[in-house]
Design a protein around this motif. Structure first.
Motif, PDB file in Angstrom:
ATOM      1  N   VAL A   1       0.859  -1.188   0.000  1.00  0.00           N
ATOM      2  CA  VAL A   1       0.000   0.000   0.000  1.00  0.00           C
ATOM      3  C   VAL A   1       0.891   1.233   0.000  1.00  0.00           C
ATOM      4  O   VAL A   1       1.719   1.413   0.899  1.00  0.00           O
ATOM      5  CB  VAL A   1      -0.927   0.038   1.235  1.00  0.00           C
ATOM      6  CG1 VAL A   1      -1.784   1.310   1.224  1.00  0.00           C
ATOM      7  CG2 VAL A   1      -1.818  -1.192   1.285  1.00  0.00           C
ATOM      8  N   GLY A   2       0.759   2.078  -1.033  1.00  0.00           N
ATOM      9  CA  GLY A   2       1.481   3.344  -1.105  1.00  0.00           C
ATOM     10  C   GLY A   2       0.546   4.493  -0.806  1.00  0.00           C
ATOM     11  O   GLY A   2      -0.603   4.289  -0.396  1.00  0.00           O
ATOM     12  N   LEU A   3       0.999   5.714  -1.037  1.00  0.00           N
ATOM     13  CA  LEU A   3       0.156   6.883  -0.779  1.00  0.00           C
ATOM     14  C   LEU A   3      -0.999   6.980  -1.764  1.00  0.00           C
ATOM     15  O   LEU A   3      -2.109   7.339  -1.393  1.00  0.00           O
ATOM     16  CB  LEU A   3       0.994   8.162  -0.860  1.00  0.00           C
ATOM     17  CG  LEU A   3       1.990   8.364   0.271  1.00  0.00           C
ATOM     18  CD1 LEU A   3       2.872   9.564  -0.003  1.00  0.00           C
ATOM     19  CD2 LEU A   3       1.252   8.517   1.587  1.00  0.00           C
ATOM     20  N   ASP A   4      -0.709   6.678  -3.035  1.00  0.00           N
ATOM     21  CA  ASP A   4      -1.757   6.787  -4.043  1.00  0.00           C
ATOM     22  C   ASP A   4      -1.738   5.596  -5.008  1.00  0.00           C
ATOM     23  O   ASP A   4      -2.110   5.711  -6.169  1.00  0.00           O
ATOM     24  CB  ASP A   4      -1.628   8.100  -4.825  1.00  0.00           C
ATOM     25  CG  ASP A   4      -0.271   8.248  -5.486  1.00  0.00           C
ATOM     26  OD1 ASP A   4       0.572   7.333  -5.355  1.00  0.00           O
ATOM     27  OD2 ASP A   4      -0.059   9.270  -6.159  1.00  0.00           O
ATOM     28  N   SER A   5      -1.288   4.449  -4.495  1.00  0.00           N
ATOM     29  CA  SER A   5      -1.290   3.230  -5.304  1.00  0.00           C
ATOM     30  C   SER A   5      -1.226   2.016  -4.396  1.00  0.00           C
ATOM     31  O   SER A   5      -0.816   2.120  -3.242  1.00  0.00           O
ATOM     32  CB  SER A   5      -0.108   3.210  -6.277  1.00  0.00           C
ATOM     33  OG  SER A   5       1.108   3.158  -5.555  1.00  0.00           O
ATOM     34  N   VAL A   6      -1.672   0.890  -4.940  1.00  0.00           N
ATOM     35  CA  VAL A   6      -1.574  -0.377  -4.219  1.00  0.00           C
ATOM     36  C   VAL A   6      -1.126  -1.446  -5.206  1.00  0.00           C
ATOM     37  O   VAL A   6      -1.271  -1.279  -6.418  1.00  0.00           O
ATOM     38  CB  VAL A   6      -2.926  -0.796  -3.570  1.00  0.00           C
ATOM     39  CG1 VAL A   6      -3.337   0.187  -2.502  1.00  0.00           C
ATOM     40  CG2 VAL A   6      -4.020  -0.963  -4.616  1.00  0.00           C
TER      41      VAL A   6
ATOM     42  N   VAL B   1      -1.923  -0.710  -9.044  1.00  0.00           N
ATOM     43  CA  VAL B   1      -3.186  -0.009  -9.283  1.00  0.00           C
ATOM     44  C   VAL B   1      -3.090   1.384  -8.662  1.00  0.00           C
ATOM     45  O   VAL B   1      -2.883   1.520  -7.455  1.00  0.00           O
ATOM     46  CB  VAL B   1      -4.378  -0.775  -8.658  1.00  0.00           C
ATOM     47  CG1 VAL B   1      -5.692  -0.077  -9.001  1.00  0.00           C
ATOM     48  CG2 VAL B   1      -4.403  -2.223  -9.124  1.00  0.00           C
ATOM     49  N   HIS B   2      -3.232   2.431  -9.478  1.00  0.00           N
ATOM     50  CA  HIS B   2      -3.210   3.804  -8.988  1.00  0.00           C
ATOM     51  C   HIS B   2      -4.595   4.132  -8.426  1.00  0.00           C
ATOM     52  O   HIS B   2      -5.614   3.843  -9.062  1.00  0.00           O
ATOM     53  CB  HIS B   2      -2.857   4.772 -10.115  1.00  0.00           C
ATOM     54  CG  HIS B   2      -1.471   4.548 -10.639  1.00  0.00           C
ATOM     55  ND1 HIS B   2      -0.358   5.126 -10.080  1.00  0.00           N
ATOM     56  CD2 HIS B   2      -1.024   3.774 -11.661  1.00  0.00           C
ATOM     57  CE1 HIS B   2       0.718   4.735 -10.733  1.00  0.00           C
ATOM     58  NE2 HIS B   2       0.346   3.912 -11.696  1.00  0.00           N
ATOM     59  N   THR B   3      -4.634   4.734  -7.229  1.00  0.00           N
ATOM     60  CA  THR B   3      -5.897   5.032  -6.557  1.00  0.00           C
ATOM     61  C   THR B   3      -5.852   6.438  -5.974  1.00  0.00           C
ATOM     62  O   THR B   3      -4.812   7.091  -5.996  1.00  0.00           O
ATOM     63  CB  THR B   3      -6.142   4.053  -5.387  1.00  0.00           C
ATOM     64  OG1 THR B   3      -5.150   4.288  -4.377  1.00  0.00           O
ATOM     65  CG2 THR B   3      -6.077   2.607  -5.822  1.00  0.00           C
TER      66      THR B   3
ATOM     67  N   TYR C   1      -6.096   2.047 -13.039  1.00  0.00           N
ATOM     68  CA  TYR C   1      -6.594   2.927 -11.982  1.00  0.00           C
ATOM     69  C   TYR C   1      -7.698   2.187 -11.236  1.00  0.00           C
ATOM     70  O   TYR C   1      -8.552   1.543 -11.860  1.00  0.00           O
ATOM     71  CB  TYR C   1      -7.138   4.237 -12.570  1.00  0.00           C
ATOM     72  CG  TYR C   1      -6.038   5.081 -13.182  1.00  0.00           C
ATOM     73  CD1 TYR C   1      -5.353   6.022 -12.418  1.00  0.00           C
ATOM     74  CD2 TYR C   1      -5.661   4.915 -14.518  1.00  0.00           C
ATOM     75  CE1 TYR C   1      -4.327   6.776 -12.968  1.00  0.00           C
ATOM     76  CE2 TYR C   1      -4.636   5.665 -15.073  1.00  0.00           C
ATOM     77  CZ  TYR C   1      -3.979   6.595 -14.288  1.00  0.00           C
ATOM     78  OH  TYR C   1      -2.953   7.329 -14.827  1.00  0.00           O
ATOM     79  N   GLY C   2      -7.678   2.274  -9.894  1.00  0.00           N
ATOM     80  CA  GLY C   2      -8.630   1.523  -9.083  1.00  0.00           C
ATOM     81  C   GLY C   2      -9.492   2.422  -8.214  1.00  0.00           C
ATOM     82  O   GLY C   2      -9.054   3.492  -7.778  1.00  0.00           O
ATOM     83  N   PHE C   3     -10.720   1.949  -7.947  1.00  0.00           N
ATOM     84  CA  PHE C   3     -11.708   2.743  -7.224  1.00  0.00           C
ATOM     85  C   PHE C   3     -12.466   1.878  -6.230  1.00  0.00           C
ATOM     86  O   PHE C   3     -12.614   0.672  -6.424  1.00  0.00           O
ATOM     87  CB  PHE C   3     -12.688   3.378  -8.224  1.00  0.00           C
ATOM     88  CG  PHE C   3     -11.973   4.100  -9.331  1.00  0.00           C
ATOM     89  CD1 PHE C   3     -11.535   5.392  -9.155  1.00  0.00           C
ATOM     90  CD2 PHE C   3     -11.676   3.441 -10.517  1.00  0.00           C
ATOM     91  CE1 PHE C   3     -10.810   6.040 -10.157  1.00  0.00           C
ATOM     92  CE2 PHE C   3     -10.961   4.076 -11.512  1.00  0.00           C
ATOM     93  CZ  PHE C   3     -10.534   5.378 -11.337  1.00  0.00           C
ATOM     94  N   ALA C   4     -12.984   2.532  -5.192  1.00  0.00           N
ATOM     95  CA  ALA C   4     -13.734   1.822  -4.157  1.00  0.00           C
ATOM     96  C   ALA C   4     -15.010   1.215  -4.721  1.00  0.00           C
ATOM     97  O   ALA C   4     -15.472   0.182  -4.247  1.00  0.00           O
ATOM     98  CB  ALA C   4     -14.061   2.763  -3.003  1.00  0.00           C
TER      99      ALA C   4
END
Length: 198
Positions: free
Chosen positions: A12-17, A28-30, A60-63
């Protein structure tokens, strides 16, 4: 198109997983809020959008599917690419964005780093009749509570979205009273973004 991914979270990164799917780790960029809800080793299910460029394939990934739909819709506007579309969703939830677009609320749209007055006007002009305010999907999953160290996570996410370190620090201090035990990172990030939008 890859419409969704499901599997254990490897990183888990700041804006990606990174989600493992069939033995392959997919980057996946989130939004920072979506990333903050995920934990290493937990199972994740993300609605996704694959952006194909000559030199890259970016996921790109979303909830939920509602966020993905709006992400794809705003990119139909000239000058709005995937990074800017993701920043829009990082700053405002889908129902607020739709309300701002359908109501011509330029002030709300220009709170997103990278969107100026002309860009906001173009978004409203091109999408006003295509979005419906308050079109949030039923059954949107509730955000999971974040863990310490919430201050650095929120501060780094704000800097990643385009604010200066000083602005980010001031916003973190302004919402520190709402942290409670450990702090809900995604909730505190939204509160900090509201603080910066004043």
């Amino acid at each position: 198109m890859i419409a969704s991914v499901r599997g254990p979270v490897q990183h888990v990164g700041l804006d990606s997983v990174i989600v493992e799917v069939g033995g392959v780790g997919l980057l996946v960029h989130t939004t920072p809020g979506t990333a903050a809800d995920l934990r290493r080793g937990s199972q994740a299910t993300l609605a996704t959008s694959l952006v194909v460029r000559e030199e890259s394939l970016t996921l790109y990934g979303f909830a939920d599917a509602d966020e993905r739909a709006l992400f794809e819709q705003v990119q139909t506007v000239s000058g709005v690419g995937p990074r800017l579309a993701l920043a829009m969703l990082a700053v405002h939830p889908p129902d607020v964005l739709r309300g701002a677009i359908s109501g011509g609320d330029l002030a709300t749209l220009t709170k997103v780093p990278g969107i100026g007055k002309k860009g906001a006007e173009r978004i409203v002009l091109e999408l006003r009749d295509k979005v419906v305010a308050g079109e949030a999907s039923p059954g949107t999953p509730a955000r999971a509570a974040g863990r310490e160290p919430w201050r650095s996570q929120v501060g780094e996410a704000l800097v990643g979205l385009g604010w200066s370190a000083k602005q980010a620090d001031d916003a973190v201090e302004a919402v520190a009273g709402q942290a409670g035990d450990g702090g809900d990172v995604s909730g505190l990030l939204r509160a900090a973004l509201r603080e910066l939008g004043r």
